[in-house]
Motif scaffolding. Structure first.
Motif, PDB file in Angstrom:
ATOM      1  N   ALA A 156       0.829  -1.238   0.103  1.00  0.00           N
ATOM      2  CA  ALA A 156       0.065  -0.118  -0.021  1.00  0.00           C
ATOM      3  C   ALA A 156       0.923   1.216   0.002  1.00  0.00           C
ATOM      4  N   GLU A 157       1.889   1.284   0.976  1.00  0.00           N
ATOM      5  CA  GLU A 157       2.857   2.494   1.014  1.00  0.00           C
ATOM      6  C   GLU A 157       3.701   2.650  -0.488  1.00  0.00           C
ATOM      7  N   CYS A 158       3.894   1.576  -1.204  1.00  0.00           N
ATOM      8  CA  CYS A 158       4.571   1.512  -2.404  1.00  0.00           C
ATOM      9  C   CYS A 158       3.355   2.359  -3.575  1.00  0.00           C
ATOM     10  N   ARG A 159       1.978   1.878  -3.643  1.00  0.00           N
ATOM     11  CA  ARG A 159       1.108   2.366  -4.280  1.00  0.00           C
ATOM     12  C   ARG A 159       1.110   3.914  -4.075  1.00  0.00           C
ATOM     13  N   ALA A 160       0.809   4.161  -2.825  1.00  0.00           N
ATOM     14  CA  ALA A 160       0.816   5.643  -2.501  1.00  0.00           C
ATOM     15  C   ALA A 160       2.189   6.438  -2.911  1.00  0.00           C
ATOM     16  N   ALA A 161       3.163   5.862  -2.889  1.00  0.00           N
ATOM     17  CA  ALA A 161       4.360   6.743  -3.244  1.00  0.00           C
ATOM     18  C   ALA A 161       4.461   6.610  -4.713  1.00  0.00           C
ATOM     19  N   LEU A 162       3.829   6.016  -5.475  1.00  0.00           N
ATOM     20  CA  LEU A 162       3.655   5.922  -6.911  1.00  0.00           C
ATOM     21  C   LEU A 162       2.799   7.037  -7.333  1.00  0.00           C
ATOM     22  N   SER A 163       1.634   7.301  -6.303  1.00  0.00           N
ATOM     23  CA  SER A 163       0.530   8.399  -6.578  1.00  0.00           C
ATOM     24  C   SER A 163       1.300   9.563  -6.556  1.00  0.00           C
ATOM     25  N   HIS A 164       2.306   9.745  -5.735  1.00  0.00           N
ATOM     26  CA  HIS A 164       2.909  11.197  -5.352  1.00  0.00           C
ATOM     27  C   HIS A 164       3.872  11.592  -6.429  1.00  0.00           C
ATOM     28  N   GLY A 165       4.092  10.732  -7.210  1.00  0.00           N
ATOM     29  CA  GLY A 165       5.360  11.115  -8.384  1.00  0.00           C
ATOM     30  C   GLY A 165       4.844  12.170  -9.380  1.00  0.00           C
ATOM     31  N   GLU A 175      -5.876   5.590  -5.594  1.00  0.00           N
ATOM     32  CA  GLU A 175      -6.777   4.925  -5.093  1.00  0.00           C
ATOM     33  C   GLU A 175      -6.657   3.631  -4.969  1.00  0.00           C
ATOM     34  N   GLU A 176      -5.754   2.882  -5.612  1.00  0.00           N
ATOM     35  CA  GLU A 176      -5.684   1.385  -5.353  1.00  0.00           C
ATOM     36  C   GLU A 176      -4.870   1.574  -3.688  1.00  0.00           C
ATOM     37  N   ALA A 177      -4.126   2.273  -3.628  1.00  0.00           N
ATOM     38  CA  ALA A 177      -3.416   2.506  -2.183  1.00  0.00           C
ATOM     39  C   ALA A 177      -4.296   2.777  -1.145  1.00  0.00           C
ATOM     40  N   LYS A 178      -5.272   3.389  -1.069  1.00  0.00           N
ATOM     41  CA  LYS A 178      -6.113   3.896  -0.197  1.00  0.00           C
ATOM     42  C   LYS A 178      -7.035   2.641   0.080  1.00  0.00           C
ATOM     43  N   LYS A 179      -7.501   1.792  -1.088  1.00  0.00           N
ATOM     44  CA  LYS A 179      -8.132   0.719  -0.926  1.00  0.00           C
ATOM     45  C   LYS A 179      -7.259  -0.284  -0.090  1.00  0.00           C
ATOM     46  N   LYS A 180      -6.005  -0.559  -0.300  1.00  0.00           N
ATOM     47  CA  LYS A 180      -5.083  -1.379   0.074  1.00  0.00           C
ATOM     48  C   LYS A 180      -5.053  -1.170   1.850  1.00  0.00           C
ATOM     49  N   PHE A 181      -4.890   0.293   2.104  1.00  0.00           N
ATOM     50  CA  PHE A 181      -4.925   0.620   3.317  1.00  0.00           C
ATOM     51  C   PHE A 181      -6.179   0.441   4.120  1.00  0.00           C
ATOM     52  N   GLU A 182      -7.213   0.433   3.406  1.00  0.00           N
ATOM     53  CA  GLU A 182      -8.416   0.364   4.108  1.00  0.00           C
ATOM     54  C   GLU A 182      -8.713  -1.114   4.404  1.00  0.00           C
ATOM     55  N   GLU A 183      -8.146  -2.104   3.598  1.00  0.00           N
ATOM     56  CA  GLU A 183      -8.255  -3.482   3.808  1.00  0.00           C
ATOM     57  C   GLU A 183      -7.467  -4.051   4.890  1.00  0.00           C
ATOM     58  N   ALA A 198      -1.965   2.998   8.838  1.00  0.00           N
ATOM     59  CA  ALA A 198      -2.804   2.968   7.547  1.00  0.00           C
ATOM     60  C   ALA A 198      -3.710   3.996   7.482  1.00  0.00           C
ATOM     61  N   GLU A 199      -4.665   4.160   8.676  1.00  0.00           N
ATOM     62  CA  GLU A 199      -5.395   5.251   9.036  1.00  0.00           C
ATOM     63  C   GLU A 199      -5.082   6.452   8.458  1.00  0.00           C
ATOM     64  N   LYS A 200      -3.807   6.786   8.967  1.00  0.00           N
ATOM     65  CA  LYS A 200      -2.948   8.347   8.840  1.00  0.00           C
ATOM     66  C   LYS A 200      -3.008   8.242   7.276  1.00  0.00           C
ATOM     67  N   ASN A 201      -2.421   7.223   6.650  1.00  0.00           N
ATOM     68  CA  ASN A 201      -2.075   7.257   5.334  1.00  0.00           C
ATOM     69  C   ASN A 201      -3.449   7.549   4.475  1.00  0.00           C
ATOM     70  N   ILE A 202      -4.669   6.677   4.891  1.00  0.00           N
ATOM     71  CA  ILE A 202      -5.934   7.014   4.424  1.00  0.00           C
ATOM     72  C   ILE A 202      -6.182   8.639   4.328  1.00  0.00           C
ATOM     73  N   ARG A 203      -6.318   9.152   5.468  1.00  0.00           N
ATOM     74  CA  ARG A 203      -6.241  10.530   5.546  1.00  0.00           C
ATOM     75  C   ARG A 203      -5.439  11.447   4.695  1.00  0.00           C
ATOM     76  N   LYS A 204      -4.220  11.024   4.553  1.00  0.00           N
ATOM     77  CA  LYS A 204      -3.462  12.001   3.701  1.00  0.00           C
ATOM     78  C   LYS A 204      -3.791  11.799   2.014  1.00  0.00           C
ATOM     79  N   LEU A 205      -3.941  10.429   1.980  1.00  0.00           N
ATOM     80  CA  LEU A 205      -4.619  10.119   0.595  1.00  0.00           C
ATOM     81  C   LEU A 205      -5.695  10.955   0.181  1.00  0.00           C
ATOM     82  N   LYS A 206      -6.799  10.918   1.110  1.00  0.00           N
ATOM     83  CA  LYS A 206      -7.891  11.755   0.932  1.00  0.00           C
ATOM     84  C   LYS A 206      -7.966  13.016   0.738  1.00  0.00           C
ATOM     85  N   GLU A 207      -6.874  13.724   1.543  1.00  0.00           N
ATOM     86  CA  GLU A 207      -6.448  15.219   1.274  1.00  0.00           C
ATOM     87  C   GLU A 207      -5.822  15.368   0.031  1.00  0.00           C
TER      88      GLU A 207
END
Length: 177
Positions: free
Chosen positions: A69-78, A87-95, A109-118
């Motif tokens: 999930a962190e790798c997916r999130a990092a790719l979304s910030h590139g 979106e995929e990172a958020k789903k993986k963190f939610e799982e 994971a909850e912190k990362n979800i909040r960051k991704l929603k932001e």
């Protein structure tokens, strides 16, 4: 020949030479961490996925899911900004949160979800601004409204409300003419 990163070679050899040995899952996980540290997110994700598929009952599985999930999130910030990866990172963190709500990784994971929603809220707001600059006010209104409706606690929602009010004021002014 000089080795690019000796840790990658050593950990790969541990896994290859003792695929189901007591250190294999940990070595596979650590390989993922090394690759992630080198910003090789796709390769890291593959290494973490092998932990899950090859050692499904191992203690490293939950941590590997988190790292994916962190790798997916990092790719979304590139620089390419991959909204699908976000979106995929958020789903993986939610799982992760759903499967183990009491685990320490769930809090992270909850912190990362909040960051991704932001980040999603910011993206919606920026799209709305783009449409507004193009004088496509109806499209801008859709994105501002979406930001307000779906991310009400975000600072982007407050900014969107301001822009919606400005658009409404502009519309009323045009009608008076």
């Amino acid at each position: 020949l000089p080795v690019e990163n000796p840790a990658i070679e050593i950990l790969t050899k541990v896994v290859e030479n003792s695929t189901y040995g007591p250190l294999a899952a940990k070595a596979q996980y650590k390989l993922g961490l090394v690759l992630k540290g080198l910003l090789r997110y796709y390769e890291a994700e593959e290494a973490f996925s092998k932990v899950i598929s090859n050692y499904p009952d191992n203690e490293w599985v939950e941590a590997a899911k988190f790292q994916i999930a962190e790798c997916r999130a990092a790719l979304s910030h590139g620089p390419a900004y991959d909204q699908g990866a976000m979106e995929e990172a958020k789903k993986k963190f939610e799982e992760i949160v759903k499967e183990n709500p009491e685990a320490a990784l769930s809090l992270e994971a909850e912190k990362n979800i909040r960051k991704l929603k932001e980040k999603e809220a910011e993206s919606n707001y920026n799209i709305a601004v783009f449409y507004e600059k193009q004088k496509q006010y109806d499209a801008a209104r859709v994105y501002y409204s979406d930001t307000v409706d779906n991310y009400p606690d975000s600072p982007w929602a407050a900014k969107s409300i301001e822009r919606l009010q400005a658009l409404d004021k502009m519309k009323r002014t045009e009608k008076k003419k």
